[in-house]
Design a protein around this motif. Structure first.
Motif, PDB file in Angstrom:
ATOM      1  N   TYR A  75       0.953  -1.088   0.081  1.00 17.84           N
ATOM      2  CA  TYR A  75      -0.048   0.071  -0.037  1.00 17.84           C
ATOM      3  C   TYR A  75       0.874   1.355   0.049  1.00 17.84           C
ATOM      4  O   TYR A  75       0.568   2.235  -0.856  1.00 17.84           O
ATOM      5  N   LEU A  76       1.850   1.305   1.006  1.00 20.48           N
ATOM      6  CA  LEU A  76       2.987   2.491   0.942  1.00 20.48           C
ATOM      7  C   LEU A  76       3.773   2.489  -0.233  1.00 20.48           C
ATOM      8  O   LEU A  76       4.051   3.632  -0.530  1.00 20.48           O
ATOM      9  N   ASP A  77       3.593   1.523  -1.124  1.00 22.42           N
ATOM     10  CA  ASP A  77       4.283   1.614  -2.316  1.00 22.42           C
ATOM     11  C   ASP A  77       3.272   2.099  -3.407  1.00 22.42           C
ATOM     12  O   ASP A  77       3.693   1.903  -4.839  1.00 22.42           O
ATOM     13  N   GLU A  78       2.321   2.338  -3.093  1.00 19.59           N
ATOM     14  CA  GLU A  78       1.115   3.026  -4.099  1.00 19.59           C
ATOM     15  C   GLU A  78       0.576   1.958  -5.181  1.00 19.59           C
ATOM     16  O   GLU A  78       0.112   2.093  -6.034  1.00 19.59           O
ATOM     17  N   LYS A  79       0.624   0.457  -4.619  1.00 19.96           N
ATOM     18  CA  LYS A  79       0.290  -0.355  -5.437  1.00 19.96           C
ATOM     19  C   LYS A  79      -1.300  -0.334  -5.373  1.00 19.96           C
ATOM     20  O   LYS A  79      -2.011  -0.280  -4.334  1.00 19.96           O
ATOM     21  N   SER A  80      -1.817  -0.853  -6.279  1.00 15.37           N
ATOM     22  CA  SER A  80      -3.480  -0.813  -6.310  1.00 15.37           C
ATOM     23  C   SER A  80      -4.090  -2.012  -5.426  1.00 15.37           C
ATOM     24  O   SER A  80      -3.227  -2.898  -5.218  1.00 15.37           O
ATOM     25  N   TYR A  81      -5.121  -1.911  -5.141  1.00 11.03           N
ATOM     26  CA  TYR A  81      -5.672  -3.161  -4.317  1.00 11.03           C
ATOM     27  C   TYR A  81      -5.856  -4.347  -5.315  1.00 11.03           C
ATOM     28  O   TYR A  81      -5.382  -5.339  -4.566  1.00 11.03           O
ATOM     29  N   PRO A  82      -6.210  -4.306  -6.684  1.00 14.65           N
ATOM     30  CA  PRO A  82      -5.899  -5.677  -7.183  1.00 14.65           C
ATOM     31  C   PRO A  82      -4.345  -5.980  -7.302  1.00 14.65           C
ATOM     32  O   PRO A  82      -4.324  -7.477  -7.159  1.00 14.65           O
ATOM     33  N   GLU A  83      -3.452  -5.237  -7.484  1.00 19.74           N
ATOM     34  CA  GLU A  83      -2.051  -5.567  -7.560  1.00 19.74           C
ATOM     35  C   GLU A  83      -1.619  -6.305  -6.195  1.00 19.74           C
ATOM     36  O   GLU A  83      -1.059  -7.339  -6.073  1.00 19.74           O
ATOM     37  N   ILE A  84      -2.257  -5.557  -5.087  1.00 20.96           N
ATOM     38  CA  ILE A  84      -2.023  -6.154  -3.640  1.00 20.96           C
ATOM     39  C   ILE A  84      -2.392  -7.437  -3.657  1.00 20.96           C
ATOM     40  O   ILE A  84      -1.824  -8.388  -2.986  1.00 20.96           O
ATOM     41  N   ALA A  85      -3.750  -7.693  -3.923  1.00 17.96           N
ATOM     42  CA  ALA A  85      -4.464  -8.983  -3.777  1.00 17.96           C
ATOM     43  C   ALA A  85      -3.540 -10.002  -4.731  1.00 17.96           C
ATOM     44  O   ALA A  85      -3.466 -11.120  -4.178  1.00 17.96           O
ATOM     45  N   GLU A  86      -3.012  -9.506  -5.819  1.00 16.78           N
ATOM     46  CA  GLU A  86      -2.479 -10.600  -6.675  1.00 16.78           C
ATOM     47  C   GLU A  86      -0.921 -10.965  -5.937  1.00 16.78           C
ATOM     48  O   GLU A  86      -0.742 -12.114  -5.997  1.00 16.78           O
ATOM     49  N   VAL A  87      -0.387  -9.967  -5.376  1.00 16.03           N
ATOM     50  CA  VAL A  87       0.685 -10.215  -4.842  1.00 16.03           C
ATOM     51  C   VAL A  87       0.647 -11.318  -3.477  1.00 16.03           C
ATOM     52  O   VAL A  87       1.391 -12.121  -3.254  1.00 16.03           O
ATOM     53  N   LEU A  88      -0.504 -10.925  -2.778  1.00 19.00           N
ATOM     54  CA  LEU A  88      -0.769 -11.760  -1.503  1.00 19.00           C
ATOM     55  C   LEU A  88      -1.395 -12.885  -1.763  1.00 19.00           C
ATOM     56  O   LEU A  88      -1.806 -13.801  -0.938  1.00 19.00           O
ATOM     57  N   GLY A  89      -1.974 -13.213  -2.924  1.00 21.54           N
ATOM     58  CA  GLY A  89      -2.655 -14.550  -3.378  1.00 21.54           C
ATOM     59  C   GLY A  89      -4.164 -14.295  -2.618  1.00 21.54           C
ATOM     60  O   GLY A  89      -4.595 -15.549  -2.036  1.00 21.54           O
ATOM     61  N   THR A  90      -4.840 -13.091  -2.603  1.00 21.80           N
ATOM     62  CA  THR A  90      -6.043 -13.005  -1.936  1.00 21.80           C
ATOM     63  C   THR A  90      -7.075 -12.232  -2.583  1.00 21.80           C
ATOM     64  O   THR A  90      -6.935 -11.868  -3.958  1.00 21.80           O
ATOM     65  N   ASN A  91      -8.077 -11.891  -2.285  1.00 18.08           N
ATOM     66  CA  ASN A  91      -9.327 -11.347  -3.049  1.00 18.08           C
ATOM     67  C   ASN A  91      -9.130  -9.753  -2.921  1.00 18.08           C
ATOM     68  O   ASN A  91      -9.023  -9.218  -1.842  1.00 18.08           O
ATOM     69  N   ALA A  92      -9.434  -9.027  -3.934  1.00 17.91           N
ATOM     70  CA  ALA A  92      -8.962  -7.627  -3.814  1.00 17.91           C
ATOM     71  C   ALA A  92     -10.080  -6.822  -2.963  1.00 17.91           C
ATOM     72  O   ALA A  92      -9.792  -5.898  -2.565  1.00 17.91           O
ATOM     73  N   ASN A  93     -11.355  -7.632  -2.986  1.00 17.16           N
ATOM     74  CA  ASN A  93     -12.526  -7.210  -2.350  1.00 17.16           C
ATOM     75  C   ASN A  93     -12.401  -6.456  -0.992  1.00 17.16           C
ATOM     76  O   ASN A  93     -12.982  -5.641  -0.406  1.00 17.16           O
ATOM     77  N   ASN A  94     -11.365  -7.115  -0.187  1.00 19.49           N
ATOM     78  CA  ASN A  94     -11.356  -6.663   1.235  1.00 19.49           C
ATOM     79  C   ASN A  94     -10.037  -6.088   1.595  1.00 19.49           C
ATOM     80  O   ASN A  94      -9.595  -5.854   2.756  1.00 19.49           O
ATOM     81  N   ILE A  95      -9.193  -5.632   0.559  1.00 17.84           N
ATOM     82  CA  ILE A  95      -7.945  -5.217   0.990  1.00 17.84           C
ATOM     83  C   ILE A  95      -8.284  -3.768   1.281  1.00 17.84           C
ATOM     84  O   ILE A  95      -7.430  -3.283   2.250  1.00 17.84           O
ATOM     85  N   GLY A  96      -9.036  -3.204   1.014  1.00 20.94           N
ATOM     86  CA  GLY A  96      -9.468  -1.486   1.551  1.00 20.94           C
ATOM     87  C   GLY A  96      -9.849  -1.615   2.991  1.00 20.94           C
ATOM     88  O   GLY A  96      -9.198  -0.970   3.594  1.00 20.94           O
ATOM     89  N   VAL A  97     -10.477  -2.320   3.314  1.00 18.02           N
ATOM     90  CA  VAL A  97     -10.987  -2.555   4.789  1.00 18.02           C
ATOM     91  C   VAL A  97      -9.652  -3.102   5.643  1.00 18.02           C
ATOM     92  O   VAL A  97      -9.593  -2.432   6.696  1.00 18.02           O
ATOM     93  N   ARG A  98      -8.981  -3.751   5.065  1.00 24.68           N
ATOM     94  CA  ARG A  98      -7.906  -4.336   5.798  1.00 24.68           C
ATOM     95  C   ARG A  98      -6.758  -3.314   5.946  1.00 24.68           C
ATOM     96  O   ARG A  98      -6.280  -2.863   6.824  1.00 24.68           O
ATOM     97  N   VAL A  99      -6.539  -2.503   4.967  1.00 31.52           N
ATOM     98  CA  VAL A  99      -5.584  -1.271   5.017  1.00 31.52           C
ATOM     99  C   VAL A  99      -6.122  -0.119   5.794  1.00 31.52           C
ATOM    100  O   VAL A  99      -5.275   0.235   6.743  1.00 31.52           O
ATOM    101  N   SER A 100      -7.436   0.016   5.985  1.00 31.23           N
ATOM    102  CA  SER A 100      -7.906   0.927   6.808  1.00 31.23           C
ATOM    103  C   SER A 100      -7.454   0.515   8.350  1.00 31.23           C
ATOM    104  O   SER A 100      -6.965   1.323   9.298  1.00 31.23           O
ATOM    105  N   ARG A 101      -7.918  -0.911   8.698  1.00 32.23           N
ATOM    106  CA  ARG A 101      -7.565  -1.424   9.944  1.00 32.23           C
ATOM    107  C   ARG A 101      -6.100  -1.558  10.084  1.00 32.23           C
ATOM    108  O   ARG A 101      -5.597  -1.040  11.425  1.00 32.23           O
ATOM    109  N   ILE A 102      -5.228  -1.783   9.529  1.00 32.80           N
ATOM    110  CA  ILE A 102      -4.033  -1.577   9.531  1.00 32.80           C
ATOM    111  C   ILE A 102      -3.356  -0.074   9.939  1.00 32.80           C
ATOM    112  O   ILE A 102      -2.416   0.044  10.655  1.00 32.80           O
ATOM    113  N   LYS A 103      -3.870   0.794   9.113  1.00 33.80           N
ATOM    114  CA  LYS A 103      -3.626   2.189   9.355  1.00 33.80           C
ATOM    115  C   LYS A 103      -3.943   2.849  10.869  1.00 33.80           C
ATOM    116  O   LYS A 103      -3.032   3.387  11.393  1.00 33.80           O
TER     117      LYS A 103
END
Length: 164
Positions: free
Chosen positions: A124-152
């Motif tokens: 996220y800090l490297d400004e990757k899009s949610y789909p890119e983050i999901a691809e790297v982590l092997g997860t679904n892009a739909n919950n990335i935004g929620v997880r980023v908010s919680r992590i922040k």
């Protein structure tokens, strides 16, 4: 590893490797070991790159996998050889990759997150899009935004605790 491969396929993505290695290490020596191992594994696994993603995504994946593997090995070895009265003092590390104090504080906070959350926030800090983050982590892009908010929010709390 050939100099050409390093110059064309690793060096342009060194910032990615450095960020990930930095998030999973506590000293310059460990950082250098992790960085070297990541570069070696990228070179060894280059034949496995099938162009189903970008090269930078591949570098992220390999870097994360190598760092997580080394971290697990290090934890296993630490349990065997370190007693509570001989714990390393990671707060006194003072070297090239760790000489920026505000950045050190951010990395210290990031290191208090789970291994997966660390990877997610680095992407996220490297400004990757949610789909890119999901691809790297092997997860679904739909919950990335929620997880980023919680992590922040967790990082804010951690950093606030550090300064109070």
């Amino acid at each position: 590893m050939s100099t050409d491969f390093y110059q064309t396929s690793i060096l342009p993505f060194a910032a990615i490797i450095i960020k990930i290695c930095r998030a999973y290490t506590h000293s310059q020596e460990d950082f250098e070991d992790y960085y070297q191992e990541v570069c070696l594994q990228i070179w060894r696994s280059k034949a496995n790159f099938r162009e189903q993603c970008t090269w930078s995504t591949w570098v992220y994946r390999v870097s994360l996998n190598v760092c997580l593997t080394l971290l697990k090995k290090q934890k296993t070895n630490a349990r065997r050889y370190i007693t509570p009265d001989v714990l390393p003092d990671v707060a006194t590390v003072n070297n090239r990759a760790f000489d920026n104090e505000p950045l050190n504080q951010l990395y210290a906070a990031i290191k208090r997150l789970s291994e997966v959350d660390r990877a997610l926030i680095l992407l996220y800090l490297d400004e990757k899009s949610y789909p890119e983050i999901a691809e790297v982590l092997g997860t679904n892009a739909n919950n990335i935004g929620v997880r980023v908010s919680r992590i922040k929010e967790r990082l804010k709390k951690i950093l606030h605790e550090e300064f109070d």
